[in-house]
Design an enzyme around this catalytic site. Structure first.
Site, PDB file in Angstrom:
ATOM      1  N   CYS A  41       0.838  -1.194   0.000  1.00 48.67           N
ATOM      2  CA  CYS A  41       0.000   0.000   0.000  1.00 48.67           C
ATOM      3  C   CYS A  41       0.881   1.254   0.000  1.00 48.67           C
ATOM      4  CB  CYS A  41      -0.909   0.005   1.231  1.00 48.67           C
ATOM      5  SG  CYS A  41      -2.070   1.405   1.246  1.00 48.67           S
ATOM      6  N   ASP A  43       0.391   3.798   1.722  1.00 47.00           N
ATOM      7  CA  ASP A  43       0.312   4.389   3.073  1.00 47.00           C
ATOM      8  C   ASP A  43       1.708   4.752   3.592  1.00 47.00           C
ATOM      9  OD1 ASP A  43       0.165   4.499   6.043  1.00 47.00           O
ATOM     10  OD2 ASP A  43      -1.913   3.913   5.710  1.00 47.00           O
ATOM     11  N   ARG A  45       2.847   5.037   6.453  1.00 51.45           N
ATOM     12  CA  ARG A  45       3.327   4.311   7.644  1.00 51.45           C
ATOM     13  C   ARG A  45       3.897   2.942   7.313  1.00 51.45           C
ATOM     14  NH1 ARG A  45      -2.371   4.428  10.406  1.00 51.45           N
ATOM     15  NH2 ARG A  45      -2.791   3.852   8.250  1.00 51.45           N
ATOM     16  N   HIS A  97      -2.126  -4.015   5.034  1.00 51.00           N
ATOM     17  CA  HIS A  97      -1.863  -3.560   6.411  1.00 51.00           C
ATOM     18  C   HIS A  97      -3.177  -3.223   7.102  1.00 51.00           C
ATOM     19  CE1 HIS A  97      -2.464   0.892   5.877  1.00 51.00           C
ATOM     20  NE2 HIS A  97      -2.345   0.523   4.611  1.00 51.00           N
ATOM     21  N   CYS A 100      -5.960   0.199   7.023  1.00 54.22           N
ATOM     22  CA  CYS A 100      -5.750   0.700   5.661  1.00 54.22           C
ATOM     23  C   CYS A 100      -6.900   1.638   5.275  1.00 54.22           C
ATOM     24  CB  CYS A 100      -5.673  -0.464   4.678  1.00 54.22           C
ATOM     25  SG  CYS A 100      -5.357   0.060   2.978  1.00 54.22           S
TER      26      CYS A 100
HETATM   27 CO    CO Z   1      -3.404   1.214   3.001  1.00 52.36          CO
END
Ligand code: CO
Length: 208
Positions: A41, A43, A45, A97, A100
């Site tokens: 992803c 993302d 993090r 994750h 998400c």
């Molecule tokens: Co995500």
């Protein structure tokens, strides 16, 4: 954030790498032969190399919202083709994750503009697993489970590609489904039974 620091950080990083080997960048410049294709992803993090403890040259990376592998996504399909057929990676990982945002957005009834088409792929995952998901009463638990099922379905999408089918037959390439827990930092192997799925879907999706 002061972006000048980025360049200072880069200088410090170069020094650290050269301390491990004087020829570090000469070696890096010679080419790449990663063993792993990581699809994760976008993302902020969830970093790819950091969480696996891998460095430059060790992993080919593709990231998008909610780690999707769509057969009509020219970008993802090109990455799979290049990494599997040309770089000859031996492992392909789909890493989702918990928490998400893409998966959460797909669970809500909202018009998100241009994102609608992308999130529809996750809604399709929900539809396929509707009975299991609707039986979960705890919303957090349902959300976590959809993250896991989305990883599983994206692994299945990988198995539908000719590149993966051919590489499995020729050199035993493996597909893995993982989830990163942002609350603990732990990487969890969902132990996707790749060969079982391959057998199941080859009946319909056999390309090679
Ligand atoms: Co995500």
């Amino acid at each position: 954030m002061n972006l000048d620091n980025v360049f200072k950080n880069n200088e410090a990083w170069i020094k650290r790498q050269l301390a491990t080997s004087e020829t570090y960048f000469d070696d890096l410049g010679k080419g790449q032969s990663p063993e792993l294709l990581y699809i994760g992803c976008s993302d902020s993090r969830v970093t790819a190399e950091d969480l696996m403890g891998l460095g430059p040259g060790e992993v080919f990376v593709h990231r998008n919202i909610a780690n999707m592998v769509s057969g009509t996504d020219f970008n993802a399909m090109s990455v799979v083709e290049y990494a599997v057929t040309h770089l000859k990676v031996n492992h392909v990982v789909v890493c989702g994750h918990y928490a998400c945002g893409g998966v959460k957005a797909a669970m809500q009834s909202a018009d998100l503009g241009v994102l609608n088409g992308w999130l529809r792929n996750i809604r399709d995952v929900y539809r396929i697993h509707k009975d299991e998901l609707n039986a979960i009463t705890d919303e957090e638990e349902k959300y976590d489970r959809l993250v896991e099922l989305n990883v599983k379905e994206q692994c299945v999408n990988l198995i539908k590609t000719a590149a993966v089918q051919k590489a499995y037959r020729d050199r035993g390439l493996k597909v893995h489904g993982w989830v990163f827990d942002v609350h603990t930092g732990k990487l969890i192997d969902l132990k996707i039974d790749f060969e079982k799925y391959l057998k199941d879907i080859m009946e319909i999706y056999h390309l090679d």
